[in-house]
Design an enzyme around this catalytic site. Structure first.
Site, PDB file in Angstrom:
ATOM      1  CG  HIS A 243      83.080 -48.092 -13.127  1.00 21.97           C
ATOM      2  ND1 HIS A 243      82.707 -47.116 -14.029  1.00 21.97           N
ATOM      3  CD2 HIS A 243      84.188 -48.678 -13.640  1.00 21.97           C
ATOM      4  CE1 HIS A 243      83.544 -47.130 -15.055  1.00 21.97           C
ATOM      5  NE2 HIS A 243      84.453 -48.046 -14.852  1.00 21.97           N
TER       6      HIS A 243
HETATM    7  O1  RIB Z   1      81.641 -51.232 -16.392  1.00 17.97           O
HETATM    8  C1  RIB Z   1      82.089 -51.195 -15.064  1.00 17.97           C
HETATM    9  C2  RIB Z   1      81.621 -52.400 -14.320  1.00 17.97           C
HETATM   10  O2  RIB Z   1      82.113 -53.573 -14.957  1.00 17.97           O
HETATM   11  C3  RIB Z   1      82.165 -52.455 -12.889  1.00 17.97           C
HETATM   12  O3  RIB Z   1      81.259 -53.126 -12.070  1.00 17.97           O
HETATM   13  C4  RIB Z   1      83.421 -53.265 -13.041  1.00 17.97           C
HETATM   14  O4  RIB Z   1      83.769 -53.953 -11.842  1.00 17.97           O
HETATM   15  C5  RIB Z   1      83.015 -54.250 -14.089  1.00 17.97           C
HETATM   16  O5  RIB Z   1      82.335 -55.306 -13.438  1.00 17.97           O
END
Ligand code: RIB
Ligand code: CA
Length: 317
Positions: A243
Site C-alpha cells: 500500500h
Molecule cells: O490499510 C493499509 C495501511 O494500514 C498501510 O499504511 C499499512 O501500513 C497500515 O498502516
C-alpha cells in the site's frame, strides 16, 4: 539542472512502510529530508525503533526522525493484532542493523514545522499511517500550508475496508484526524485508497526475485512473512499489498497513478461505519473541496517501476 522534490514521510512501520521508505531512498527524483513516526500498525515505540533501523539499513542515517503521536486525537485506538507481526516487521525487526543515532531532538510536529520553514521549494508530505501528526501540524501551524506542495496520503477505501467492512486501517485508526486533513483543511491532496493499492499487490515470486537483487533487498523481503500470510488470506492468492509504496511511487513520479476529483467525508460516528471514507461519486456535484483520488494505474508498469527501483537498492547504497 536536476531539481529534486523535498519529501517527508509520516509513517508507522509496518512492512509496507518499509518498502515505501526504501523506494524513497532509491529514487533520485526526491530528497528525503525527514521521517516522522506515529502509532498505528504497532506502538509508537516500535514504529519509531523500526523507522530508525530501516533508515540505517538504507544507508540514510542522515535523515532526521521526529517522534509523533502515540495515540489518536480524540478517542482511544482499538487494539488489533497487527497484520505486521508483534514488532511491526513480522518479528524480524531484530534482523535490521542497530541504529547508529537516536531520534531527532524535535518531536514530529516541530520537525515538520522547521523543515517546512527551511524549505526553499514546495515540500511533498506522504502520510502512510494514521493522520494524527498531520492534523496536529495543520492545526498548530496553518501559516505553513503554502510551503506544502502536496500531501500524498495512503488511506481510505472507496468500495470497502480492510479493518472493518467499510474502513481502511489508517483512516479508521484516527477518523477525527483523517476528517480534519482530508475534509476540513485546504492543502492540495492526492488520496491513494486501498481499492487501488490492493490491485497493485506483488506476488511471492516477485518478492523472491527482488530478494536476489541485493543484500538490502533480501533483508527487506525478510521482513514480510507475517504480512504476506495476512495478505495471502485477504487477497486469496500468494501475494501482498505494498500500500504505502504505491503512495510513495506517486510522490516520486507524479501521475504514475490516475486520479479523479471527488468530494469526500469521513464517518466519525460510533457505529458500524466509523472510520469509513465517504466518496461522493456524483461527478456532477459542485463541491467546495475535492480530493484527487487515485483509482487506477498501469498495474504491471507500476510493479515494474517498484522492482526497478527497489532492485537497485544495493547499487545506490
Ligand atoms: O490499510 C493499509 C495501511 O494500514 C498501510 O499504511 C499499512 O501500513 C497500515 O498502516
Ligand atoms: Ca503504514
Amino acid at each position: 539542472m536536476h531539481v529534486t522534490t523535498p519529501l517527508i514521510i509520516d509513517t508507522d512501520p509496518g512492512v509496507d512502510d518499509a518498502f515505501a521508505l526504501a523506494l524513497a531512498a532509491a529514487s533520485p527524483e526526491v530528497e528525503l529530508i525527514g521521517v516522522t513516526t506515529v502509532f498505528g500498525n504497532v506502538s509508537l515505540e516500535n514504529t519509531t525503533r523500526n523507522a530508525l533501523r530501516l533508515l540505517t539499513l538504507l544507508g540514510r542515517d542522515d535523515v532526521p526522525v521526529g517522534v509523533g503521536a502515540a495515540r489518536p486525537l480524540v478517542h482511544p485506538h482499538p487494539h488489533l493484532s497487527s497484520a505486521h507481526g508483534s514488532d511491526g516487521l513480522s518479528g524480524f525487526a531484530h534482523t535490521l542493523p542497530e541504529p547508529t543515532r537516536d531520534v531527532d531532538g524535535r518531536d514530529a510536529v516541530t520537525l515538520l514545522r522547521e523543515l517546512l520553514e527551511q524549505a526553499d521549494r514546495p515540500v511533498t508530505i506522504v502520510p502512510i499511517g494514521p493522520l494524527t501528526n498531520i492534523a496536529l501540524l495543520l492545526a498548530a501551524h496553518p501559516h505553513l500550508k503554502p510551503k506544502i506542495g502536496r500531501l500524498v496520503v495512503m488511506g481510505g477505501g472507496v468500495t470497502g475496508g480492510n479493518v472493518t467492512a467499510t474502513a481502511e486501517f489508517n483512516v479508521w485508526s484516527d477518523p477525527e484526524a483523517a476528517r480534519r486533513v482530508l475534509v476540513e483543511e485546504d492543502v492540495p491532496t492526492t488520496l491513494v485508497p486501498m481499492d487501488l493499492t490492493r490491485r497493485c499487490a506483488v506476488s511471492a515470486e516477485w518478492l523472491d526475485a527482488l530478494a536476489k537483487t541485493s543484500e538490502v533487498a533480501k533483508t527487506l523481503v525478510g521482513l514480510t512473512p507475517d504480512y504476506l500470510a495476512t495478505y495471502r488470506k485477504f487477497l486469496g492468492w500468494d501475494g501482498m499489498a505494498v500500500h504505502d509504496a504505491v503512495a510513495v511511487a506517486e510522490a516520486v513520479r507524479p501521475g504514475i497513478l490516475t486520479a479523479t476529483a471527488f468530494p469526500v467525508d469521513v464517518d466519525c460516528a460510533f457505529g458500524p461505519n466509523r472510520g469509513a471514507l465517504v466518496v461522493d461519486q456524483r461527478l456532477e456535484v459542485d463541491a467546495p473541496k475535492t480530493l484527487g483520488i487515485t483509482l487506477d494505474a498501469d498495474l504491471d508498469g507500476l510493479r515494474a517501476f517498484l522492482f526497478d527501483r527497489l532492485g537497485a537498492l544495493g547499487v545506490r547504497q
